[in-house]
Design an enzyme around this catalytic site. Sequence first.
Site, PDB file in Angstrom:
ATOM      1  N   ASP A 294      -5.944  40.168 -21.264  1.00  0.00           N
ATOM      2  CA  ASP A 294      -5.888  38.746 -20.940  1.00  0.00           C
ATOM      3  C   ASP A 294      -4.497  38.426 -20.404  1.00  0.00           C
ATOM      4  O   ASP A 294      -3.483  38.810 -21.017  1.00  0.00           O
ATOM      5  CB  ASP A 294      -6.191  37.919 -22.193  1.00  0.00           C
TER       6      ASP A 294
ATOM      7  N   ASN B   7      -0.813  28.243 -14.102  1.00  0.00           N
ATOM      8  CA  ASN B   7      -1.691  27.483 -13.208  1.00  0.00           C
ATOM      9  C   ASN B   7      -1.229  26.042 -13.086  1.00  0.00           C
ATOM     10  O   ASN B   7      -1.207  25.463 -11.998  1.00  0.00           O
ATOM     11  CB  ASN B   7      -3.123  27.517 -13.753  1.00  0.00           C
TER      12      ASN B   7
ATOM     13  N   GLU C  58      -9.303  34.524 -16.749  1.00  0.00           N
ATOM     14  CA  GLU C  58      -8.126  35.387 -16.611  1.00  0.00           C
ATOM     15  C   GLU C  58      -8.228  36.635 -17.475  1.00  0.00           C
ATOM     16  O   GLU C  58      -7.237  37.313 -17.733  1.00  0.00           O
ATOM     17  CB  GLU C  58      -6.850  34.613 -16.974  1.00  0.00           C
TER      18      GLU C  58
END
Length: 212
Positions: free
Chosen positions: A79, A87, A122
Amino acid sequence: ELHGATLEMQEHTEQLRAELRGREAEIGKLRQALDEAHMASRTDPLTGIGNRGLFDERLAEAVEQAHMERQPLSLVLLDIDHFKSFNDRHGHQVGDVVIRLVATRLREMVKGRDLPARYGGEEFAVILPQTPCPGAAVLAEMIRKVLATSQVKLKSSEKALGTVTASFGISSLRAGDSVDDLIGRADRALYEAKHAGRNRVMTEEALAAEMA
Protein backbone atom coordinates in the site's frame (compact mmCIF):
# COMPACT_ATOMS: atom_id res chain seq x y z
CA GLU A 1 -18.92 -33.30 -72.02
CA LEU A 2 -17.12 -35.33 -69.35
CA HIS A 3 -14.05 -33.08 -69.64
CA GLY A 4 -16.20 -29.99 -69.35
CA ALA A 5 -18.00 -31.37 -66.30
CA THR A 6 -14.64 -32.19 -64.70
CA LEU A 7 -13.36 -28.65 -65.24
CA GLU A 8 -16.60 -27.21 -63.86
CA MET A 9 -16.26 -29.44 -60.79
CA GLN A 10 -12.65 -28.33 -60.28
CA GLU A 11 -13.62 -24.67 -60.51
CA HIS A 12 -16.45 -25.24 -58.05
CA THR A 13 -14.07 -27.04 -55.66
CA GLU A 14 -11.51 -24.20 -55.83
CA GLN A 15 -14.30 -21.70 -55.15
CA LEU A 16 -15.38 -23.67 -52.10
CA ARG A 17 -11.78 -23.86 -50.87
CA ALA A 18 -11.37 -20.10 -51.30
CA GLU A 19 -14.59 -19.49 -49.36
CA LEU A 20 -13.39 -21.87 -46.64
CA ARG A 21 -10.05 -20.08 -46.36
CA GLY A 22 -11.89 -16.77 -46.08
CA ARG A 23 -14.12 -18.10 -43.31
CA GLU A 24 -11.14 -19.55 -41.48
CA ALA A 25 -9.45 -16.15 -41.63
CA GLU A 26 -12.62 -14.50 -40.28
CA ILE A 27 -12.80 -17.06 -37.44
CA GLY A 28 -9.13 -16.38 -36.64
CA LYS A 29 -9.81 -12.63 -36.43
CA LEU A 30 -12.84 -13.24 -34.20
CA ARG A 31 -10.78 -15.45 -31.88
CA GLN A 32 -8.06 -12.81 -31.69
CA ALA A 33 -10.65 -10.12 -30.94
CA LEU A 34 -12.16 -12.30 -28.19
CA ASP A 35 -8.71 -12.93 -26.68
CA GLU A 36 -7.94 -9.20 -26.74
CA ALA A 37 -11.30 -8.37 -25.18
CA HIS A 38 -10.74 -10.96 -22.45
CA MET A 39 -7.27 -9.57 -21.73
CA ALA A 40 -8.61 -6.01 -21.66
CA SER A 41 -11.22 -7.06 -19.10
CA ARG A 42 -8.39 -8.36 -16.89
CA THR A 43 -6.07 -5.34 -17.28
CA ASP A 44 -6.12 -2.21 -15.14
CA PRO A 45 -6.55 0.71 -17.59
CA LEU A 46 -4.46 3.18 -15.57
CA THR A 47 -1.40 1.00 -14.98
CA GLY A 48 -1.46 -1.70 -17.66
CA ILE A 49 -0.92 -4.50 -15.14
CA GLY A 50 -3.51 -7.05 -14.02
CA ASN A 51 -6.65 -5.78 -12.32
CA ARG A 52 -8.57 -7.16 -9.33
CA GLY A 53 -10.47 -9.58 -11.56
CA LEU A 54 -7.27 -11.15 -12.87
CA PHE A 55 -5.81 -11.22 -9.36
CA ASP A 56 -8.83 -13.08 -7.96
CA GLU A 57 -8.76 -15.55 -10.85
CA ARG A 58 -5.01 -16.27 -10.68
CA LEU A 59 -4.85 -16.45 -6.88
CA ALA A 60 -7.65 -19.04 -6.76
CA GLU A 61 -5.78 -21.09 -9.38
CA ALA A 62 -2.46 -20.70 -7.54
CA VAL A 63 -3.94 -21.77 -4.19
CA GLU A 64 -5.57 -24.84 -5.74
CA GLN A 65 -2.37 -25.83 -7.54
CA ALA A 66 -0.15 -25.25 -4.49
CA HIS A 67 -2.39 -27.45 -2.35
CA MET A 68 -2.51 -30.14 -5.00
CA GLU A 69 1.26 -30.18 -5.61
CA ARG A 70 2.20 -29.37 -2.01
CA GLN A 71 4.29 -26.42 -3.16
CA PRO A 72 4.87 -23.12 -1.34
CA LEU A 73 2.91 -20.03 -2.31
CA SER A 74 3.29 -16.51 -0.96
CA LEU A 75 1.20 -13.38 -1.31
CA VAL A 76 2.50 -9.81 -1.01
CA LEU A 77 0.13 -6.89 -0.41
CA LEU A 78 1.56 -3.37 -0.62
CA ASP A 79 0.00 0.00 0.00
CA ILE A 80 1.41 3.41 -0.99
CA ASP A 81 2.16 5.39 2.18
CA HIS A 82 0.29 8.68 2.80
CA PHE A 83 -1.31 8.50 -0.64
CA LYS A 84 -4.42 10.47 0.32
CA SER A 85 -2.42 13.43 1.64
CA PHE A 86 -0.23 13.31 -1.49
CA ASN A 87 -3.37 13.41 -3.63
CA ASP A 88 -4.82 16.27 -1.60
CA ARG A 89 -1.62 18.32 -1.93
CA HIS A 90 -0.86 17.77 -5.60
CA GLY A 91 -4.12 16.64 -7.21
CA HIS A 92 -5.47 13.41 -8.66
CA GLN A 93 -3.43 13.62 -11.87
CA VAL A 94 -0.20 13.53 -9.89
CA GLY A 95 -1.70 10.76 -7.77
CA ASP A 96 -2.22 8.78 -10.97
CA VAL A 97 1.45 9.35 -11.85
CA VAL A 98 2.45 7.84 -8.49
CA ILE A 99 0.22 4.80 -9.03
CA ARG A 100 1.66 4.26 -12.52
CA LEU A 101 5.19 4.60 -11.12
CA VAL A 102 4.59 1.85 -8.56
CA ALA A 103 3.03 -0.38 -11.23
CA THR A 104 6.03 0.19 -13.51
CA ARG A 105 8.48 -0.82 -10.77
CA LEU A 106 6.44 -3.95 -10.08
CA ARG A 107 6.37 -4.86 -13.77
CA GLU A 108 10.16 -4.40 -13.94
CA MET A 109 10.92 -6.47 -10.85
CA VAL A 110 8.26 -9.21 -10.86
CA LYS A 111 8.99 -11.76 -13.58
CA GLY A 112 8.13 -15.20 -14.89
CA ARG A 113 5.24 -17.08 -13.29
CA ASP A 114 4.82 -14.39 -10.60
CA LEU A 115 1.95 -11.94 -11.07
CA PRO A 116 1.71 -8.26 -10.05
CA ALA A 117 -1.77 -6.73 -9.97
CA ARG A 118 -3.55 -3.60 -8.84
CA TYR A 119 -5.59 -4.76 -5.87
CA GLY A 120 -7.59 -1.56 -5.53
CA GLY A 121 -6.98 2.19 -5.20
CA GLU A 122 -3.39 2.67 -4.05
CA GLU A 123 -2.99 -0.98 -3.05
CA PHE A 124 -1.18 -3.62 -5.10
CA ALA A 125 -0.63 -7.37 -4.82
CA VAL A 126 1.99 -9.85 -6.00
CA ILE A 127 1.25 -13.59 -6.29
CA LEU A 128 4.40 -15.68 -5.86
CA PRO A 129 3.93 -19.38 -6.70
CA GLN A 130 6.60 -21.81 -5.52
CA THR A 131 7.99 -19.12 -3.21
CA PRO A 132 8.23 -19.50 0.58
CA CYS A 133 7.86 -16.56 2.95
CA PRO A 134 11.60 -15.68 3.23
CA GLY A 135 11.93 -15.47 -0.56
CA ALA A 136 8.87 -13.24 -0.77
CA ALA A 137 10.33 -10.99 1.93
CA VAL A 138 13.57 -10.59 -0.04
CA LEU A 139 11.67 -9.52 -3.17
CA ALA A 140 9.41 -7.16 -1.20
CA GLU A 141 12.43 -5.51 0.43
CA MET A 142 14.04 -5.00 -2.99
CA ILE A 143 10.85 -3.38 -4.31
CA ARG A 144 10.58 -1.21 -1.19
CA LYS A 145 14.13 0.10 -1.61
CA VAL A 146 13.68 0.84 -5.31
CA LEU A 147 10.43 2.72 -4.66
CA ALA A 148 12.01 4.74 -1.84
CA THR A 149 14.63 6.06 -4.28
CA SER A 150 12.17 6.83 -7.11
CA GLN A 151 11.57 10.56 -7.51
CA VAL A 152 8.17 11.85 -8.61
CA LYS A 153 8.55 14.83 -10.95
CA LEU A 154 6.19 17.10 -12.85
CA LYS A 155 6.84 16.78 -16.58
CA SER A 156 5.85 20.41 -17.22
CA SER A 157 8.42 21.92 -14.83
CA GLU A 158 10.65 18.97 -13.79
CA LYS A 159 9.77 19.96 -10.23
CA ALA A 160 10.54 17.13 -7.79
CA LEU A 161 7.61 16.23 -5.55
CA GLY A 162 9.46 13.72 -3.38
CA THR A 163 9.89 9.97 -3.22
CA VAL A 164 7.32 7.21 -2.97
CA THR A 165 7.29 4.76 -0.10
CA ALA A 166 5.08 1.74 0.48
CA SER A 167 4.29 -0.71 3.27
CA PHE A 168 4.26 -4.46 2.64
CA GLY A 169 2.46 -7.39 4.22
CA ILE A 170 3.32 -11.01 3.37
CA SER A 171 1.58 -14.31 4.03
CA SER A 172 2.37 -17.87 2.92
CA LEU A 173 -0.03 -20.70 2.23
CA ARG A 174 -0.73 -23.20 5.02
CA ALA A 175 -2.37 -26.60 4.84
CA GLY A 176 -6.13 -26.17 4.54
CA ASP A 177 -5.91 -22.45 3.73
CA SER A 178 -8.58 -20.81 1.61
CA VAL A 179 -7.95 -17.77 -0.59
CA ASP A 180 -9.53 -15.58 2.11
CA ASP A 181 -7.23 -17.03 4.78
CA LEU A 182 -4.15 -16.15 2.74
CA ILE A 183 -5.36 -12.62 1.96
CA GLY A 184 -6.48 -12.03 5.55
CA ARG A 185 -3.05 -12.78 7.02
CA ALA A 186 -1.26 -10.67 4.41
CA ASP A 187 -3.67 -7.83 5.16
CA ARG A 188 -2.99 -8.06 8.90
CA ALA A 189 0.76 -8.01 8.26
CA LEU A 190 0.30 -4.95 6.03
CA TYR A 191 -1.70 -3.19 8.75
CA GLU A 192 1.07 -3.85 11.26
CA ALA A 193 3.71 -2.56 8.83
CA LYS A 194 1.80 0.72 8.60
CA HIS A 195 1.17 0.81 12.34
CA ALA A 196 4.90 0.31 13.00
CA GLY A 197 5.86 3.39 10.99
CA ARG A 198 5.31 2.57 7.29
CA ASN A 199 7.94 2.09 4.57
CA ARG A 200 8.70 -1.42 5.79
CA VAL A 201 8.09 -5.10 5.10
CA MET A 202 6.17 -7.21 7.61
CA THR A 203 5.74 -10.96 7.20
CA GLU A 204 3.18 -13.06 9.01
CA GLU A 205 6.10 -15.00 10.52
CA ALA A 206 7.64 -11.86 12.00
CA LEU A 207 4.24 -10.74 13.24
CA ALA A 208 3.64 -14.09 14.95
CA ALA A 209 7.09 -13.88 16.59
CA GLU A 210 6.32 -10.41 17.94
CA MET A 211 3.01 -11.56 19.40
CA ALA A 212 4.47 -14.72 20.95
